[in-house]
Design an enzyme around this catalytic site. Structure first.
Site, short mmCIF file in Angstrom:
data_model
loop_
_atom_site.label_atom_id
_atom_site.label_comp_id
_atom_site.label_asym_id
_atom_site.label_seq_id
_atom_site.Cartn_x
_atom_site.Cartn_y
_atom_site.Cartn_z
CE1 TYR A 52 -16.77 -4.91 -0.80
CE2 TYR A 52 -16.76 -7.25 -1.23
CZ TYR A 52 -17.40 -6.05 -1.26
OH TYR A 52 -18.68 -5.98 -1.76
N GLY A 53 -10.42 -5.41 1.22
CA GLY A 53 -9.21 -6.08 1.72
C GLY A 53 -8.91 -5.97 3.21
CG ASP A 113 -13.85 -7.41 -7.48
OD1 ASP A 113 -13.41 -8.05 -6.51
OD2 ASP A 113 -13.26 -6.38 -7.91
CB SER A 114 -14.56 -5.18 -3.66
OG SER A 114 -13.34 -5.06 -4.36
CB CYS A 148 -5.79 -8.95 -5.40
SG CYS A 148 -6.99 -7.59 -5.48
CB THR A 149 -9.82 -10.07 -9.42
OG1 THR A 149 -10.60 -9.35 -8.46
CG2 THR A 149 -10.00 -11.56 -9.23
CG HIS A 150 -8.83 -4.45 -7.81
ND1 HIS A 150 -9.76 -5.21 -7.14
CD2 HIS A 150 -9.41 -3.23 -8.01
CE1 HIS A 150 -10.85 -4.47 -6.91
NE2 HIS A 150 -10.66 -3.27 -7.45
CB CYS A 178 -13.78 -10.68 -5.02
SG CYS A 178 -13.17 -9.73 -3.63
CG ASN A 179 -8.04 -13.71 -5.19
OD1 ASN A 179 -7.52 -14.81 -5.34
ND2 ASN A 179 -8.18 -12.86 -6.20
CB THR A 180 -10.90 -9.93 -0.51
OG1 THR A 180 -9.66 -9.49 -1.08
CG2 THR A 180 -11.00 -9.46 0.92
N1 DGL Z 1 -10.50 -7.67 -6.12
C1 DGL Z 1 -10.40 -8.15 -4.82
C2 DGL Z 1 -9.65 -9.42 -4.61
O1 DGL Z 1 -9.53 -10.18 -5.54
C3 DGL Z 1 -10.66 -7.29 -3.64
C4 DGL Z 1 -9.88 -6.06 -3.49
C5 DGL Z 1 -10.40 -5.21 -2.36
O2 DGL Z 1 -11.54 -4.79 -2.42
O3 DGL Z 1 -9.64 -4.99 -1.41
O4 DGL Z 1 -9.18 -9.68 -3.55
#
Ligand code: DGL
Length: 255
Positions: free
Chosen positions: A42-43, A10-11, A184-186, A73-75
Protein backbone atom coordinates in the site's frame (compact mmCIF):
# COMPACT_ATOMS: atom_id res chain seq x y z
CA UNK A 1 -19.22 -9.55 27.61
CA UNK A 2 -18.98 -10.34 23.93
CA UNK A 3 -17.57 -13.46 22.26
CA UNK A 4 -17.50 -12.01 18.77
CA UNK A 5 -14.10 -11.81 17.08
CA UNK A 6 -11.68 -8.90 16.91
CA UNK A 7 -10.77 -8.08 13.30
CA UNK A 8 -7.15 -7.36 12.42
CA UNK A 9 -6.40 -5.90 9.01
CA UNK A 10 -3.25 -5.13 7.02
CA UNK A 11 -2.15 -4.89 3.40
CA UNK A 12 -0.50 -8.29 3.82
CA UNK A 13 1.69 -10.14 6.32
CA UNK A 14 2.74 -7.11 8.39
CA UNK A 15 -0.25 -6.94 10.70
CA UNK A 16 0.62 -10.43 11.92
CA UNK A 17 3.24 -8.75 14.12
CA UNK A 18 0.29 -7.05 15.87
CA UNK A 19 -1.86 -10.19 15.69
CA UNK A 20 0.84 -12.07 17.63
CA UNK A 21 0.84 -9.50 20.44
CA UNK A 22 -2.95 -9.67 20.64
CA UNK A 23 -3.08 -13.45 20.63
CA UNK A 24 -0.34 -13.65 23.27
CA UNK A 25 -2.05 -11.19 25.61
CA UNK A 26 -5.66 -12.21 24.88
CA UNK A 27 -5.51 -15.95 24.15
CA UNK A 28 -9.27 -16.46 24.69
CA UNK A 29 -10.36 -13.86 22.15
CA UNK A 30 -11.39 -14.99 18.66
CA UNK A 31 -9.44 -13.17 15.97
CA UNK A 32 -10.08 -12.75 12.26
CA UNK A 33 -6.98 -11.66 10.39
CA UNK A 34 -7.49 -10.12 6.97
CA UNK A 35 -4.30 -9.61 4.98
CA UNK A 36 -5.27 -8.04 1.68
CA UNK A 37 -2.35 -9.58 -0.26
CA UNK A 38 -3.84 -8.79 -3.64
CA UNK A 39 -3.11 -5.06 -3.44
CA UNK A 40 0.05 -5.15 -1.32
CA UNK A 41 2.13 -2.99 -0.97
CA UNK A 42 0.00 0.00 0.00
CA UNK A 43 2.97 2.23 0.82
CA UNK A 44 3.15 4.11 -2.46
CA UNK A 45 -0.56 4.19 -3.32
CA UNK A 46 -2.62 7.38 -3.15
CA UNK A 47 -4.70 8.26 -0.14
CA UNK A 48 -7.90 7.69 -2.15
CA UNK A 49 -6.82 4.24 -3.30
CA UNK A 50 -5.94 3.17 0.24
CA UNK A 51 -9.18 4.58 1.61
CA UNK A 52 -11.18 2.50 -0.85
CA UNK A 53 -9.24 -0.68 -0.07
CA UNK A 54 -9.52 -0.10 3.67
CA UNK A 55 -13.25 0.60 3.48
CA UNK A 56 -13.85 -2.70 1.72
CA UNK A 57 -11.68 -4.65 4.15
CA UNK A 58 -13.13 -3.15 7.32
CA UNK A 59 -16.62 -3.55 5.81
CA UNK A 60 -15.95 -7.26 5.29
CA UNK A 61 -14.73 -7.67 8.88
CA UNK A 62 -17.79 -5.84 10.19
CA UNK A 63 -20.03 -8.11 8.13
CA UNK A 64 -18.40 -11.10 9.78
CA UNK A 65 -19.50 -9.78 13.13
CA UNK A 66 -16.28 -8.26 14.46
CA UNK A 67 -16.81 -6.32 17.68
CA UNK A 68 -13.69 -4.21 17.11
CA UNK A 69 -11.28 -3.72 14.22
CA UNK A 70 -7.56 -3.10 14.51
CA UNK A 71 -6.12 -1.46 11.43
CA UNK A 72 -2.71 -3.10 11.91
CA UNK A 73 -1.17 -1.01 9.18
CA UNK A 74 0.47 2.38 9.67
CA UNK A 75 -0.09 3.24 6.02
CA UNK A 76 -3.84 2.56 6.04
CA UNK A 77 -4.14 4.36 9.37
CA UNK A 78 -2.39 7.43 7.97
CA UNK A 79 -4.59 7.47 4.88
CA UNK A 80 -7.96 6.40 6.18
CA UNK A 81 -8.49 6.13 9.93
CA UNK A 82 -10.74 9.19 10.34
CA UNK A 83 -12.78 8.13 7.34
CA UNK A 84 -13.15 4.57 8.67
CA UNK A 85 -14.22 5.79 12.10
CA UNK A 86 -16.92 7.94 10.53
CA UNK A 87 -18.06 5.24 8.15
CA UNK A 88 -18.20 2.47 10.79
CA UNK A 89 -19.06 4.58 13.80
CA UNK A 90 -20.82 1.79 15.72
CA UNK A 91 -17.65 -0.08 16.69
CA UNK A 92 -14.21 0.85 17.99
CA UNK A 93 -11.52 1.06 15.31
CA UNK A 94 -7.94 1.09 16.51
CA UNK A 95 -5.21 2.53 14.30
CA UNK A 96 -1.46 2.26 14.33
CA UNK A 97 1.07 5.06 14.41
CA UNK A 98 4.87 5.04 14.46
CA UNK A 99 6.08 5.15 18.08
CA UNK A 100 7.45 8.68 17.79
CA UNK A 101 6.33 9.84 21.22
CA UNK A 102 8.21 7.19 23.26
CA UNK A 103 11.20 7.49 20.92
CA UNK A 104 11.50 11.23 21.48
CA UNK A 105 11.14 10.75 25.23
CA UNK A 106 13.82 8.06 25.20
CA UNK A 107 16.56 9.48 23.02
CA UNK A 108 19.68 10.84 24.67
CA UNK A 109 21.51 11.75 21.48
CA UNK A 110 18.45 13.79 20.38
CA UNK A 111 18.46 12.03 17.02
CA UNK A 112 15.74 9.49 16.21
CA UNK A 113 15.28 7.48 13.01
CA UNK A 114 11.77 6.61 11.83
CA UNK A 115 11.58 3.95 9.13
CA UNK A 116 8.17 3.68 7.46
CA UNK A 117 6.45 3.67 4.07
CA UNK A 118 6.32 6.77 1.93
CA UNK A 119 2.60 7.30 2.62
CA UNK A 120 3.02 7.03 6.40
CA UNK A 121 5.81 9.59 6.48
CA UNK A 122 3.68 12.29 4.86
CA UNK A 123 0.52 11.58 6.87
CA UNK A 124 -1.02 14.59 8.64
CA UNK A 125 -1.31 12.78 11.95
CA UNK A 126 2.33 11.70 11.85
CA UNK A 127 3.51 15.22 11.09
CA UNK A 128 1.42 16.70 13.87
CA UNK A 129 2.74 14.08 16.33
CA UNK A 130 6.25 15.10 15.30
CA UNK A 131 5.45 18.71 15.95
CA UNK A 132 3.97 17.91 19.32
CA UNK A 133 6.59 15.56 20.72
CA UNK A 134 9.65 16.11 18.58
CA UNK A 135 10.77 19.46 19.89
CA UNK A 136 14.53 19.56 20.19
CA UNK A 137 14.87 16.17 18.52
CA UNK A 138 16.12 15.64 15.00
CA UNK A 139 13.80 13.05 13.46
CA UNK A 140 15.20 11.29 10.39
CA UNK A 141 12.38 10.06 8.17
CA UNK A 142 13.47 7.16 6.05
CA UNK A 143 11.53 4.87 3.70
CA UNK A 144 12.25 1.18 4.27
CA UNK A 145 12.90 0.59 0.60
CA UNK A 146 12.20 -3.05 -0.26
CA UNK A 147 11.43 -4.09 3.34
CA UNK A 148 7.74 -4.91 2.77
CA UNK A 149 8.53 -6.90 -0.36
CA UNK A 150 11.17 -8.92 1.52
CA UNK A 151 8.71 -9.86 4.26
CA UNK A 152 6.00 -10.68 1.73
CA UNK A 153 8.46 -13.00 -0.03
CA UNK A 154 9.39 -14.75 3.24
CA UNK A 155 12.95 -13.62 2.53
CA UNK A 156 13.83 -12.39 6.04
CA UNK A 157 16.84 -14.67 6.36
CA UNK A 158 18.34 -14.12 2.94
CA UNK A 159 21.64 -12.26 2.51
CA UNK A 160 20.11 -9.79 0.04
CA UNK A 161 17.63 -8.74 2.75
CA UNK A 162 20.45 -8.01 5.19
CA UNK A 163 22.05 -5.87 2.50
CA UNK A 164 18.77 -3.99 2.00
CA UNK A 165 18.43 -3.41 5.73
CA UNK A 166 22.05 -2.30 6.05
CA UNK A 167 21.58 0.32 3.32
CA UNK A 168 18.69 1.88 5.26
CA UNK A 169 19.83 1.44 8.87
CA UNK A 170 23.55 2.23 8.63
CA UNK A 171 23.15 5.90 7.53
CA UNK A 172 20.60 6.46 10.34
CA UNK A 173 23.12 5.29 12.94
CA UNK A 174 25.91 7.23 11.28
CA UNK A 175 23.86 10.38 11.71
CA UNK A 176 23.76 9.79 15.44
CA UNK A 177 20.39 8.17 16.10
CA UNK A 178 20.16 6.14 19.30
CA UNK A 179 16.52 5.10 18.74
CA UNK A 180 15.09 3.57 15.59
CA UNK A 181 11.33 3.40 15.23
CA UNK A 182 9.87 0.63 13.08
CA UNK A 183 6.91 2.55 11.65
CA UNK A 184 5.43 -0.23 9.55
CA UNK A 185 3.97 -3.47 10.86
CA UNK A 186 5.95 -5.52 8.35
CA UNK A 187 9.27 -4.37 9.80
CA UNK A 188 9.25 -6.26 13.14
CA UNK A 189 9.65 -9.40 11.01
CA UNK A 190 13.04 -7.96 10.09
CA UNK A 191 13.87 -7.36 13.77
CA UNK A 192 16.63 -9.98 13.92
CA UNK A 193 18.30 -8.64 10.80
CA UNK A 194 18.02 -5.06 12.03
CA UNK A 195 19.55 -5.99 15.39
CA UNK A 196 22.35 -7.81 13.58
CA UNK A 197 23.11 -4.67 11.57
CA UNK A 198 22.99 -2.51 14.72
CA UNK A 199 25.42 -4.93 16.38
CA UNK A 200 26.80 -3.81 19.75
CA UNK A 201 26.10 -0.13 19.18
CA UNK A 202 23.71 1.42 21.72
CA UNK A 203 20.67 1.87 19.55
CA UNK A 204 17.17 0.93 20.70
CA UNK A 205 14.80 -0.52 18.11
CA UNK A 206 11.13 -0.03 18.98
CA UNK A 207 7.74 -0.68 17.40
CA UNK A 208 4.08 -0.06 18.30
CA UNK A 209 2.93 -3.65 18.89
CA UNK A 210 2.73 -3.57 22.66
CA UNK A 211 1.14 -0.11 22.80
CA UNK A 212 -1.59 -1.21 20.40
CA UNK A 213 -2.28 -4.32 22.42
CA UNK A 214 -2.70 -2.16 25.56
CA UNK A 215 -5.03 0.16 23.66
CA UNK A 216 -7.15 -2.80 22.53
CA UNK A 217 -7.42 -4.04 26.12
CA UNK A 218 -8.47 -0.65 27.40
CA UNK A 219 -11.18 -0.37 24.72
CA UNK A 220 -12.42 -3.90 25.44
CA UNK A 221 -12.86 -2.82 29.06
CA UNK A 222 -14.35 0.56 28.23
CA UNK A 223 -17.07 -0.94 26.03
CA UNK A 224 -17.47 -4.21 28.03
CA UNK A 225 -16.38 -6.23 25.02
CA UNK A 226 -14.12 -8.85 26.59
CA UNK A 227 -15.01 -12.44 25.77
CA UNK A 228 -16.11 -14.95 28.39
CA UNK A 229 -13.34 -16.68 30.32
CA UNK A 230 -14.38 -20.04 28.90
CA UNK A 231 -14.63 -18.81 25.30
CA UNK A 232 -13.14 -21.27 22.82
CA UNK A 233 -11.28 -18.94 20.45
CA UNK A 234 -11.68 -19.13 16.70
CA UNK A 235 -8.62 -18.03 14.71
CA UNK A 236 -9.45 -17.24 11.12
CA UNK A 237 -7.22 -16.01 8.30
CA UNK A 238 -8.56 -14.30 5.20
CA UNK A 239 -7.08 -12.69 2.12
CA UNK A 240 -8.13 -11.19 -1.21
CA UNK A 241 -5.21 -13.00 -2.83
CA UNK A 242 -5.25 -16.73 -3.60
CA UNK A 243 -5.54 -19.71 -1.25
CA UNK A 244 -1.77 -20.23 -1.24
CA UNK A 245 -1.27 -16.70 0.12
CA UNK A 246 -4.00 -17.20 2.73
CA UNK A 247 -2.36 -20.43 3.87
CA UNK A 248 1.02 -18.66 4.12
CA UNK A 249 -0.60 -16.03 6.36
CA UNK A 250 -1.90 -18.73 8.65
CA UNK A 251 1.43 -20.50 8.72
CA UNK A 252 3.38 -17.31 9.49
CA UNK A 253 1.03 -16.47 12.35
CA UNK A 254 1.01 -19.87 14.01
CA UNK A 255 4.58 -21.06 13.57
N1 DGL B 1 2.19 -2.99 6.97
C1 DGL B 1 1.97 -1.71 6.47
C2 DGL B 1 2.26 -0.57 7.39
O1 DGL B 1 2.25 -0.76 8.57
C3 DGL B 1 1.86 -1.44 5.02
C4 DGL B 1 2.97 -1.84 4.14
C5 DGL B 1 2.62 -1.66 2.69
O2 DGL B 1 1.68 -2.31 2.24
O3 DGL B 1 3.29 -0.87 2.03
O4 DGL B 1 2.50 0.51 6.95
Amino acid sequence: MNNNPIGVYDSGFGGLSVWRELHRALPRESLIYLGDGKNCPYGNKTEEQIRELAERAVGDLVERGCKMVVVACNTATAAAIEYLRERFSHLPIVGLEPAVKPACAMTRSKVVGVIATERSLVGRKFLSTLERYGEGVEVLKVVGEGFVEAVEADAEQEPRTEELVRRVVEPIIERGADVIVLGCTHYPFLGDVIRRVVGDREVAVIDSGEAVEKRVESLLDKFSLRCAEDNVPRLEFLSYADEEYRARLEHKALR
